[in-house]
Design a protein around this motif. Sequence first.
Motif, PDB file in Angstrom:
ATOM      1  N   LEU A 144      -3.956  10.370  -1.963  1.00  0.00           N
ATOM      2  CA  LEU A 144      -4.614   9.022  -2.858  1.00  0.00           C
ATOM      3  C   LEU A 144      -3.605   7.970  -2.068  1.00  0.00           C
ATOM      4  CD1 LEU A 144      -2.460   8.434  -5.716  1.00  0.00           C
ATOM      5  CD2 LEU A 144      -3.665  10.944  -5.917  1.00  0.00           C
ATOM      6  N   THR A 145      -4.253   6.672  -2.407  1.00  0.00           N
ATOM      7  CA  THR A 145      -3.377   5.591  -2.263  1.00  0.00           C
ATOM      8  C   THR A 145      -3.434   4.684  -3.524  1.00  0.00           C
ATOM      9  OG1 THR A 145      -5.453   4.516  -1.292  1.00  0.00           O
ATOM     10  CG2 THR A 145      -4.380   5.705   0.182  1.00  0.00           C
ATOM     11  N   HIS A 146      -2.349   3.795  -3.387  1.00  0.00           N
ATOM     12  CA  HIS A 146      -2.338   2.497  -4.458  1.00  0.00           C
ATOM     13  C   HIS A 146      -2.057   1.378  -3.785  1.00  0.00           C
ATOM     14  CE1 HIS A 146       0.418   1.605  -7.857  1.00  0.00           C
ATOM     15  NE2 HIS A 146      -0.796   1.205  -8.423  1.00  0.00           N
ATOM     16  N   TRP A 147      -3.073   0.605  -4.148  1.00  0.00           N
ATOM     17  CA  TRP A 147      -3.037  -0.827  -3.464  1.00  0.00           C
ATOM     18  C   TRP A 147      -2.602  -1.723  -4.470  1.00  0.00           C
ATOM     19  CZ3 TRP A 147      -5.361  -1.505   1.507  1.00  0.00           C
ATOM     20  CH2 TRP A 147      -5.968  -0.456   2.164  1.00  0.00           C
ATOM     21  N   ILE A 148      -1.481  -2.657  -4.127  1.00  0.00           N
ATOM     22  CA  ILE A 148      -1.337  -3.614  -5.331  1.00  0.00           C
ATOM     23  C   ILE A 148      -0.996  -5.060  -4.477  1.00  0.00           C
ATOM     24  CG2 ILE A 148       0.711  -4.200  -6.654  1.00  0.00           C
ATOM     25  CD1 ILE A 148       1.753  -1.502  -6.559  1.00  0.00           C
ATOM     26  N   VAL A 153       0.595  -1.100  -0.183  1.00  0.00           N
ATOM     27  CA  VAL A 153       0.199   0.058   0.017  1.00  0.00           C
ATOM     28  C   VAL A 153       0.777   1.177  -0.023  1.00  0.00           C
ATOM     29  CG1 VAL A 153      -1.856   1.229   1.023  1.00  0.00           C
ATOM     30  CG2 VAL A 153      -1.789  -1.118   1.351  1.00  0.00           C
ATOM     31  N   ASP A 154       0.744   1.918  -0.969  1.00  0.00           N
ATOM     32  CA  ASP A 154       1.601   3.183  -1.137  1.00  0.00           C
ATOM     33  C   ASP A 154       0.630   4.457  -0.717  1.00  0.00           C
ATOM     34  OD1 ASP A 154       3.844   2.140  -2.091  1.00  0.00           O
ATOM     35  OD2 ASP A 154       2.943   2.263  -4.432  1.00  0.00           O
TER      36      ASP A 154
END
Length: 79
Positions: free
Chosen positions: A40-44, A31-32
């Motif tokens: 904002l977030t970036h889930w990978i 999770v960034d």
Amino acid sequence: MALYGAVPFMLCNNPKGFSGVFWNNPSDTFVDLLERDGKLTHWISEAGVIEMLIFVDKSPNEVVKKYTLATGPPALPLL
């Protein structure tokens, strides 16, 4: 593979209330948290399906109660 892993759960607030996001995926997940023109977030996740639960309420305690109702209380590891 690690014996214990983190469970991605994020608690957010805004002027109208609170929300919680639970990313239900057993594979390695990253999770960034970014701040570019707002937050904002970036889930990978490396594998698996996308299963996300979103909880909304007026207080953070109520959001966490809903999360605990869906997932159960945390279990402590054996000593």
